[in-house]
Design a protein around this motif. Structure first.
Motif, PDB file in Angstrom:
ATOM      1  N   TRP A 139      80.954  88.205 114.852  1.00 16.10           N
ATOM      2  CA  TRP A 139      79.716  87.539 115.257  1.00 16.10           C
ATOM      3  C   TRP A 139      79.927  86.123 115.778  1.00 16.10           C
ATOM      4  CZ3 TRP A 139      74.686  89.136 115.729  1.00 16.10           C
ATOM      5  CH2 TRP A 139      74.443  90.456 115.352  1.00 16.10           C
ATOM      6  N   ARG A 140      81.168  85.673 115.855  1.00 17.78           N
ATOM      7  CA  ARG A 140      81.403  84.275 116.241  1.00 17.78           C
ATOM      8  C   ARG A 140      80.816  83.949 117.618  1.00 17.78           C
ATOM      9  NH1 ARG A 140      86.776  80.416 116.014  1.00 17.78           N
ATOM     10  NH2 ARG A 140      86.171  79.044 117.725  1.00 17.78           N
ATOM     11  N   ASP A 141      81.121  84.731 118.631  1.00 11.56           N
ATOM     12  CA  ASP A 141      80.657  84.405 119.981  1.00 11.56           C
ATOM     13  C   ASP A 141      79.138  84.379 120.057  1.00 11.56           C
ATOM     14  OD1 ASP A 141      83.279  84.223 120.743  1.00 11.56           O
ATOM     15  OD2 ASP A 141      83.324  86.130 121.830  1.00 11.56           O
ATOM     16  N   GLU A 142      78.491  85.353 119.432  1.00 11.26           N
ATOM     17  CA  GLU A 142      77.025  85.418 119.467  1.00 11.26           C
ATOM     18  C   GLU A 142      76.403  84.229 118.737  1.00 11.26           C
ATOM     19  OE1 GLU A 142      73.204  87.487 120.144  1.00 11.26           O
ATOM     20  OE2 GLU A 142      75.195  87.540 121.060  1.00 11.26           O
ATOM     21  N   LEU A 143      76.938  83.897 117.568  1.00 12.23           N
ATOM     22  CA  LEU A 143      76.390  82.786 116.796  1.00 12.23           C
ATOM     23  C   LEU A 143      76.555  81.456 117.524  1.00 12.23           C
ATOM     24  CD1 LEU A 143      77.463  83.751 113.177  1.00 12.23           C
ATOM     25  CD2 LEU A 143      75.149  83.180 113.896  1.00 12.23           C
ATOM     26  N   LEU A 144      77.713  81.236 118.095  1.00 11.17           N
ATOM     27  CA  LEU A 144      77.936  79.959 118.767  1.00 11.17           C
ATOM     28  C   LEU A 144      77.118  79.864 120.051  1.00 11.17           C
ATOM     29  CD1 LEU A 144      81.738  79.349 118.118  1.00 11.17           C
ATOM     30  CD2 LEU A 144      79.744  78.935 116.652  1.00 11.17           C
ATOM     31  N   ARG A 145      76.916  80.988 120.723  1.00  4.77           N
ATOM     32  CA  ARG A 145      76.058  80.992 121.911  1.00  4.77           C
ATOM     33  C   ARG A 145      74.604  80.690 121.517  1.00  4.77           C
ATOM     34  NH1 ARG A 145      77.989  85.162 123.850  1.00  4.77           N
ATOM     35  NH2 ARG A 145      76.555  86.731 123.025  1.00  4.77           N
ATOM     36  N   TRP A 146      74.142  81.282 120.425  1.00  2.00           N
ATOM     37  CA  TRP A 146      72.785  81.003 119.920  1.00  2.00           C
ATOM     38  C   TRP A 146      72.633  79.526 119.571  1.00  2.00           C
ATOM     39  CZ3 TRP A 146      72.226  79.648 114.616  1.00  2.00           C
ATOM     40  CH2 TRP A 146      70.902  79.484 114.174  1.00  2.00           C
ATOM     41  N   TYR A 147      73.619  78.993 118.859  1.00  3.00           N
ATOM     42  CA  TYR A 147      73.564  77.583 118.483  1.00  3.00           C
ATOM     43  C   TYR A 147      73.414  76.690 119.716  1.00  3.00           C
ATOM     44  CZ  TYR A 147      74.433  76.489 113.524  1.00  3.00           C
ATOM     45  OH  TYR A 147      74.296  76.265 112.185  1.00  3.00           O
ATOM     46  N   ASP A 148      74.247  76.920 120.724  1.00  2.00           N
ATOM     47  CA  ASP A 148      74.362  75.962 121.818  1.00  2.00           C
ATOM     48  C   ASP A 148      73.341  76.162 122.932  1.00  2.00           C
ATOM     49  OD1 ASP A 148      76.462  74.988 120.365  1.00  2.00           O
ATOM     50  OD2 ASP A 148      78.032  75.835 121.638  1.00  2.00           O
ATOM     51  N   THR A 149      72.746  77.350 123.024  1.00  2.00           N
ATOM     52  CA  THR A 149      71.784  77.579 124.104  1.00  2.00           C
ATOM     53  C   THR A 149      70.333  77.601 123.634  1.00  2.00           C
ATOM     54  OG1 THR A 149      71.974  79.995 123.934  1.00  2.00           O
ATOM     55  CG2 THR A 149      73.480  78.873 125.453  1.00  2.00           C
ATOM     56  N   GLU A 150      70.096  77.931 122.354  1.00  2.00           N
ATOM     57  CA  GLU A 150      68.715  77.962 121.864  1.00  2.00           C
ATOM     58  C   GLU A 150      68.479  77.011 120.697  1.00  2.00           C
ATOM     59  OE1 GLU A 150      66.139  81.664 121.125  1.00  2.00           O
ATOM     60  OE2 GLU A 150      66.559  80.970 119.065  1.00  2.00           O
ATOM     61  N   HIS A 151      69.266  77.174 119.642  1.00  2.00           N
ATOM     62  CA  HIS A 151      68.915  76.550 118.369  1.00  2.00           C
ATOM     63  C   HIS A 151      69.046  75.029 118.401  1.00  2.00           C
ATOM     64  CE1 HIS A 151      67.913  76.853 114.164  1.00  2.00           C
ATOM     65  NE2 HIS A 151      68.965  76.123 113.823  1.00  2.00           N
ATOM     66  N   MET A 152      70.206  74.517 118.755  1.00  2.00           N
ATOM     67  CA  MET A 152      70.388  73.070 118.706  1.00  2.00           C
ATOM     68  C   MET A 152      69.590  72.335 119.776  1.00  2.00           C
ATOM     69  SD  MET A 152      74.174  72.470 117.184  1.00  2.00           S
ATOM     70  CE  MET A 152      73.617  70.911 116.499  1.00  2.00           C
ATOM     71  N   PRO A 153      69.509  72.838 121.016  1.00  2.00           N
ATOM     72  CA  PRO A 153      68.613  72.161 121.968  1.00  2.00           C
ATOM     73  C   PRO A 153      67.160  72.154 121.488  1.00  2.00           C
ATOM     74  CG  PRO A 153      70.111  73.623 123.127  1.00  2.00           C
ATOM     75  CD  PRO A 153      70.275  73.920 121.662  1.00  2.00           C
ATOM     76  N   GLY A 154      66.743  73.262 120.860  1.00  2.00           N
ATOM     77  CA  GLY A 154      65.374  73.332 120.364  1.00  2.00           C
ATOM     78  C   GLY A 154      65.112  72.344 119.249  1.00  2.00           C
ATOM     79  N   LEU A 155      66.041  72.231 118.291  1.00  2.00           N
ATOM     80  CA  LEU A 155      65.850  71.294 117.183  1.00  2.00           C
ATOM     81  C   LEU A 155      65.966  69.846 117.646  1.00  2.00           C
ATOM     82  CD1 LEU A 155      67.718  73.092 114.259  1.00  2.00           C
ATOM     83  CD2 LEU A 155      65.264  73.060 114.763  1.00  2.00           C
ATOM     84  N   ALA A 156      66.817  69.587 118.629  1.00  2.00           N
ATOM     85  CA  ALA A 156      66.921  68.229 119.163  1.00  2.00           C
ATOM     86  C   ALA A 156      65.603  67.773 119.782  1.00  2.00           C
ATOM     87  CB  ALA A 156      68.040  68.155 120.195  1.00  2.00           C
ATOM     88  N   ALA A 157      64.831  68.711 120.323  1.00  2.00           N
ATOM     89  CA  ALA A 157      63.576  68.377 120.994  1.00  2.00           C
ATOM     90  C   ALA A 157      62.414  68.156 120.025  1.00  2.00           C
ATOM     91  CB  ALA A 157      63.211  69.488 121.980  1.00  2.00           C
ATOM     92  N   VAL A 158      62.638  68.366 118.734  1.00  2.00           N
ATOM     93  CA  VAL A 158      61.579  68.189 117.736  1.00  2.00           C
ATOM     94  C   VAL A 158      61.361  66.698 117.466  1.00  2.00           C
ATOM     95  CG1 VAL A 158      60.993  68.564 115.302  1.00  2.00           C
ATOM     96  CG2 VAL A 158      62.007  70.420 116.651  1.00  2.00           C
ATOM     97  N   PRO A 159      60.119  66.212 117.435  1.00  2.00           N
ATOM     98  CA  PRO A 159      59.876  64.817 117.059  1.00  2.00           C
ATOM     99  C   PRO A 159      60.481  64.506 115.691  1.00  2.00           C
ATOM    100  CG  PRO A 159      57.897  65.787 117.985  1.00  2.00           C
ATOM    101  CD  PRO A 159      58.873  66.917 117.813  1.00  2.00           C
ATOM    102  N   GLY A 160      61.181  63.373 115.618  1.00  3.79           N
ATOM    103  CA  GLY A 160      61.878  63.004 114.393  1.00  3.79           C
ATOM    104  C   GLY A 160      63.355  63.333 114.430  1.00  3.79           C
TER     105      GLY A 160
END
Length: 201
Positions: free
Chosen positions: A119-140
């Motif tokens: 699951w490494r490739d899928e997890l890291l792709r999720w982190y870098d394309t959806e999850h972390m950009p999304g959390l960075a955009a959260v106020p705070g």
């Protein structure tokens, strides 16, 4: 020994409350042992007693684990005998400024995990394309960074500088955490550690 392209070094120890000055001095000593390195973040968890700091190297370098001996020794000399200091080679995989990038980073939240086999490739792709950009955009959210730990795992460190711990419970943060893709990949985290740190510098 394995050589890894390294751009950061993780400093870790276990310290009692009130030892922030000791940790700050120890991190400065460790940075001085690696010419050109600069301290990027120092933090301590009031819950676990874990102390983390990140040394950013002037440029990526191919390093073996033994190349960190001067940093490890400098850190150990500056800490109590029971602090269990460790140093690890890191490679930065993701870094983006957050919605509140101009605010002072009072808190530092870290999620560490190893991907389940296959699951490494899928997890890291999720982190870098959806999850972390999304959390960075959260106020705070001030900054989101993901690093790979090549020595003292877990492998992935997802790091978030925050204005306050309660950002994690805000509706925008929770919305990012509960996407369809998140529900697919999160069960394949292993060796998970979630730690909220108070920043020291």
């Amino acid at each position: 020994m394995t050589t890894i392209d390294t751009d950061h070094i993780l400093l870790q120890a276990r310290l009692d409350e009130g030892a922030s000055a000791t940790w700050t001095a120890a991190c400065a000593a460790a940075a001085a042992a690696r010419p050109g390195a600069r301290l990027r973040r120092m933090a301590w968890s009031p819950t676990s007693g874990d102390a983390y700091a990140y040394l950013a190297l002037a440029r990526p370098e191919p390093l073996e684990a033994g190349d960190l001996a001067p940093v490890r020794d400098a850190l150990a000399r500056a800490l109590p005998a029971d602090a269990a200091p460790r140093v690890s080679r890191l490679t930065q995989a993701f870094d983006v400024a957050g919605a509140s990038q101009d605010a002072p980073p009072a808190w530092h939240y870290v999620v560490e995990m190893d991907p389940e086999a296959g699951w490494r490739d899928e997890l890291l792709r999720w982190y870098d394309t959806e999850h972390m950009p999304g959390l960075a955009a959260v106020p705070g959210s001030i900054r989101a960074t993901r690093l790979l730990n090549h020595d003292h795992g877990p492998l992935s460190l997802a790091c978030y500088d925050l204005i306050a711990p309660d950002v994690l419970g805000s509706p925008p943060w929770l919305a990012v955490r509960h996407t369809a893709w998140s529900d697919i990949v999160r069960p394949h985290f292993t060796n998970v550690r979630r730690t909220m740190f108070r920043t020291l510098g």
